[in-house]
Design a protein around this motif. Structure first.
Motif, PDB file in Angstrom:
ATOM      1  N   MET A 137       1.029  -1.039   0.205  1.00 41.69           N
ATOM      2  CA  MET A 137       0.235   0.027   0.076  1.00 41.69           C
ATOM      3  C   MET A 137       0.752   1.550   0.197  1.00 41.69           C
ATOM      4  SD  MET A 137      -3.077  -1.082  -0.565  1.00 41.69           S
ATOM      5  CE  MET A 137      -3.691   0.913  -0.158  1.00 41.69           C
ATOM      6  N   SER A 138       2.359   0.938   0.495  1.00 42.24           N
ATOM      7  CA  SER A 138       2.679   2.248   0.944  1.00 42.24           C
ATOM      8  C   SER A 138       3.211   2.796  -0.373  1.00 42.24           C
ATOM      9  CB  SER A 138       3.801   2.600   1.516  1.00 42.24           C
ATOM     10  OG  SER A 138       4.362   1.185   1.474  1.00 42.24           O
ATOM     11  N   ASP A 139       3.830   1.426  -1.145  1.00 45.39           N
ATOM     12  CA  ASP A 139       4.781   1.742  -2.670  1.00 45.39           C
ATOM     13  C   ASP A 139       3.643   2.399  -3.282  1.00 45.39           C
ATOM     14  OD1 ASP A 139       6.926   0.889  -2.066  1.00 45.39           O
ATOM     15  OD2 ASP A 139       6.780  -0.464  -2.637  1.00 45.39           O
ATOM     16  N   GLU A 140       2.330   2.135  -3.149  1.00 42.54           N
ATOM     17  CA  GLU A 140       1.307   2.384  -4.442  1.00 42.54           C
ATOM     18  C   GLU A 140       0.989   3.425  -4.208  1.00 42.54           C
ATOM     19  OE1 GLU A 140      -1.171   2.652  -7.409  1.00 42.54           O
ATOM     20  OE2 GLU A 140      -0.096   0.563  -6.736  1.00 42.54           O
ATOM     21  N   LYS A 141       0.633   4.164  -2.869  1.00 33.78           N
ATOM     22  CA  LYS A 141       0.727   5.362  -2.388  1.00 33.78           C
ATOM     23  C   LYS A 141       2.147   6.617  -3.052  1.00 33.78           C
ATOM     24  CE  LYS A 141      -0.199   8.446   1.854  1.00 33.78           C
ATOM     25  NZ  LYS A 141      -0.938   8.204   2.891  1.00 33.78           N
ATOM     26  N   LYS A 142       2.862   5.919  -2.928  1.00 30.87           N
ATOM     27  CA  LYS A 142       4.184   6.559  -3.285  1.00 30.87           C
ATOM     28  C   LYS A 142       3.853   7.039  -5.083  1.00 30.87           C
ATOM     29  CE  LYS A 142       8.066   8.460  -2.179  1.00 30.87           C
ATOM     30  NZ  LYS A 142       8.471   9.301  -1.300  1.00 30.87           N
ATOM     31  N   TYR A 143       3.413   6.042  -5.917  1.00 43.69           N
ATOM     32  CA  TYR A 143       3.577   6.243  -7.234  1.00 43.69           C
ATOM     33  C   TYR A 143       1.974   6.673  -7.740  1.00 43.69           C
ATOM     34  CZ  TYR A 143       7.363   2.786  -7.669  1.00 43.69           C
ATOM     35  OH  TYR A 143       8.208   2.246  -7.845  1.00 43.69           O
TER      36      TYR A 143
ATOM     37  N   GLN B  94      10.652   1.252 -14.600  1.00 40.42           N
ATOM     38  CA  GLN B  94      11.508  -0.130 -14.783  1.00 40.42           C
ATOM     39  C   GLN B  94      12.855  -0.058 -15.576  1.00 40.42           C
ATOM     40  OE1 GLN B  94       8.107  -1.823 -17.198  1.00 40.42           O
ATOM     41  NE2 GLN B  94       7.300  -2.002 -15.061  1.00 40.42           N
ATOM     42  N   ARG B  95      12.897   1.284 -16.866  1.00 40.52           N
ATOM     43  CA  ARG B  95      14.133   1.051 -17.425  1.00 40.52           C
ATOM     44  C   ARG B  95      15.055   1.543 -17.207  1.00 40.52           C
ATOM     45  NH1 ARG B  95      12.755   4.169 -23.209  1.00 40.52           N
ATOM     46  NH2 ARG B  95      14.715   3.636 -23.446  1.00 40.52           N
ATOM     47  N   MET B  96      15.043   1.978 -15.378  1.00 33.80           N
ATOM     48  CA  MET B  96      16.225   3.011 -14.815  1.00 33.80           C
ATOM     49  C   MET B  96      16.582   2.117 -13.773  1.00 33.80           C
ATOM     50  SD  MET B  96      15.645   6.927 -15.031  1.00 33.80           S
ATOM     51  CE  MET B  96      17.464   7.223 -13.995  1.00 33.80           C
ATOM     52  N   GLU B  97      15.979   1.367 -13.742  1.00 30.15           N
ATOM     53  CA  GLU B  97      15.870  -0.119 -12.326  1.00 30.15           C
ATOM     54  C   GLU B  97      15.963   1.577 -11.004  1.00 30.15           C
ATOM     55  OE1 GLU B  97      19.299  -2.987 -13.667  1.00 30.15           O
ATOM     56  OE2 GLU B  97      18.172  -3.766 -14.597  1.00 30.15           O
ATOM     57  N   LEU B  98      15.130   1.904 -11.085  1.00 31.86           N
ATOM     58  CA  LEU B  98      15.002   2.151 -10.459  1.00 31.86           C
ATOM     59  C   LEU B  98      15.229   2.011  -8.617  1.00 31.86           C
ATOM     60  CD1 LEU B  98      15.572   6.172  -9.972  1.00 31.86           C
ATOM     61  CD2 LEU B  98      12.204   5.705  -9.911  1.00 31.86           C
ATOM     62  N   GLY B  99      13.745   0.974  -8.645  1.00 31.33           N
ATOM     63  CA  GLY B  99      13.884  -0.387  -7.423  1.00 31.33           C
ATOM     64  C   GLY B  99      12.662   1.177  -6.499  1.00 31.33           C
ATOM     65  N   ASP B 100      13.537   0.727  -4.832  1.00 33.23           N
ATOM     66  CA  ASP B 100      12.365   1.576  -4.348  1.00 33.23           C
ATOM     67  C   ASP B 100      12.652   2.960  -4.433  1.00 33.23           C
ATOM     68  OD1 ASP B 100      10.538   2.148  -2.304  1.00 33.23           O
ATOM     69  OD2 ASP B 100      11.571   1.120  -0.594  1.00 33.23           O
ATOM     70  N   PRO B 101      11.474   3.933  -4.865  1.00 35.76           N
ATOM     71  CA  PRO B 101      11.671   5.231  -4.659  1.00 35.76           C
ATOM     72  C   PRO B 101      11.859   5.958  -3.075  1.00 35.76           C
ATOM     73  CG  PRO B 101       9.492   4.153  -5.280  1.00 35.76           C
ATOM     74  CD  PRO B 101       9.653   3.709  -5.374  1.00 35.76           C
ATOM     75  N   ALA B 102      10.926   5.003  -2.344  1.00 34.91           N
ATOM     76  CA  ALA B 102      11.304   5.186  -1.130  1.00 34.91           C
ATOM     77  C   ALA B 102      12.757   5.356  -0.421  1.00 34.91           C
ATOM     78  CB  ALA B 102      10.353   4.750   0.094  1.00 34.91           C
ATOM     79  N   ALA B 103      13.276   4.700  -1.029  1.00 36.68           N
ATOM     80  CA  ALA B 103      14.775   4.427  -0.397  1.00 36.68           C
ATOM     81  C   ALA B 103      15.350   5.549  -0.926  1.00 36.68           C
ATOM     82  CB  ALA B 103      15.442   3.352  -1.060  1.00 36.68           C
ATOM     83  N   LEU B 104      15.422   6.627  -2.243  1.00 33.30           N
ATOM     84  CA  LEU B 104      15.946   7.913  -3.164  1.00 33.30           C
ATOM     85  C   LEU B 104      16.412   8.632  -1.525  1.00 33.30           C
ATOM     86  CD1 LEU B 104      14.991   7.624  -6.523  1.00 33.30           C
ATOM     87  CD2 LEU B 104      17.112   6.369  -5.442  1.00 33.30           C
ATOM     88  N   PRO B 105      16.941   9.595  -1.868  1.00 35.32           N
ATOM     89  CA  PRO B 105      17.379  10.997  -0.538  1.00 35.32           C
ATOM     90  C   PRO B 105      16.256  11.906  -1.000  1.00 35.32           C
ATOM     91  CG  PRO B 105      18.794  10.764  -1.680  1.00 35.32           C
ATOM     92  CD  PRO B 105      18.280   9.595  -2.807  1.00 35.32           C
ATOM     93  N   PHE B 106      15.312  11.902  -2.337  1.00 31.52           N
ATOM     94  CA  PHE B 106      14.541  12.887  -2.534  1.00 31.52           C
ATOM     95  C   PHE B 106      13.090  12.752  -2.753  1.00 31.52           C
ATOM     96  CE2 PHE B 106      17.872  11.713  -5.473  1.00 31.52           C
ATOM     97  CZ  PHE B 106      16.681  10.779  -6.980  1.00 31.52           C
TER      98      PHE B 106
END
Length: 283
Positions: free
Chosen positions: A1-7, A79-91
């Motif tokens: 749910m947290s990922d869906e909210k982030k997206y 997906q192309r950037m293989e971003l992973g979990d966006p919540a882990a990024l510092p922005f």
């Protein structure tokens, strides 16, 4: 749910507001047409630049000197950037549709589904020039597409710095960064007030300065010398200014036996860098 909210795109997000404003403008104007003209982008927030494109954004993310404030990205680009979990990024990262980024960049920009808002990199002074044997000097080259392409070639051929004037040079922008394809993050940008004085300072640092001129008295391969080389290139049309021509150690031309005797400044830069690199390596 947290990922869906982030997206998701919240109703009060920056891009949601832009979409609503765009729809309101359309409702007040002409009906939507199948082949409607391109739309311009919007200005970046004060103090920030917008950079877009897969290679550009990845290079910015990998640059520890780049301060990124926010990212807007499509699912496909993530997906192309293989971003992973966006919540882990510092922005903050906001998942959006491509049209939302179009509203920022303009519909002519090839953003590839990703855009960041970041602080611009600060140009350095000539005193910060390291021990690089090869630098580029631009004499009022103002087209950001050309400057971006020049940066890309400079990084490819191992030039240590790009020197420009404080005036009559393009500011950092999405257009310049996209043309540079990530090179903006890999080369020192040195900004000077007086180009002739900077060239003289390069002489004091042991550089042989060569100005490219389609009517130069000798070809570049026969002109370059020494262990440190600075290539000086002028703007489209006008070429090198007279003061610059008088200050460089030599004026030289590219050896072009064909019917066309001149190249676009970014193409000429790539050829000149290849020649300079061979000279420095003793080839």
């Amino acid at each position: 749910m947290s990922d869906e909210k982030k997206y998701t795109t919240p109703k009060d997000s920056h891009y949601a507001r832009l979409r609503r404003a765009h729809r309101d403008n359309q409702s007040k104007g002409e009906p939507r047409r199948r082949n409607r003209p391109a739309l311009p982008g919007t200005a970046a927030p004060e103090g920030l630049v917008r950079l877009y494109g897969l290679h550009t954004v990845r290079a910015a993310m990998d640059n520890p000197k780049r301060k990124i404030r926010s990212m807007f990205i499509t699912r496909n680009a993530a997906q192309r950037m293989e971003l992973g979990d966006p919540a882990a990024l510092p922005f903050p990262v906001e998942m959006v549709e491509p049209k939302a980024i179009d509203l920022l960049t303009g519909t002519d920009a090839v953003h590839q589904g990703v855009l960041i808002e970041a602080e611009p990199l600060r140009p350095k002074s000539l005193a910060a020039l390291g021990d690089t044997p090869l630098v580029l000097v631009l004499d009022q080259v103002t087209d950001p597409h050309n400057v971006g392409a020049i940066m890309r070639s400079a990084v490819a051929f191992g030039a240590g710095a790009l020197i420009t004037t404080a005036r009559h040079s393009p500011e950092e922008s999405g257009v310049l960064a996209k043309a540079a394809s990530g090179a903006l993050e890999h080369i020192d940008h040195i900004e000077v007030r007086n180009l002739a004085a900077a060239i003289e300072e390069l002489h004091g640092l042991g550089f042989f300065t060569a100005g490219l001129d389609s009517e130069g008295p000798a070809i570049l391969e026969e002109t370059l010398q020494g262990e440190r080389i600075a290539l000086v290139l002028g703007s489209e049309g006008k070429g090198l200014r007279q003061k610059t021509r008088e200050t460089v150690k030599a004026l030289a031309r590219l050896d072009m036996p064909g019917a066309i005797r001149s190249l676009n400044v970014s193409n000429a830069t790539a050829v000149a860098l290849y020649v300079a690199r061979r000279t420095l390596s003793g080839a």
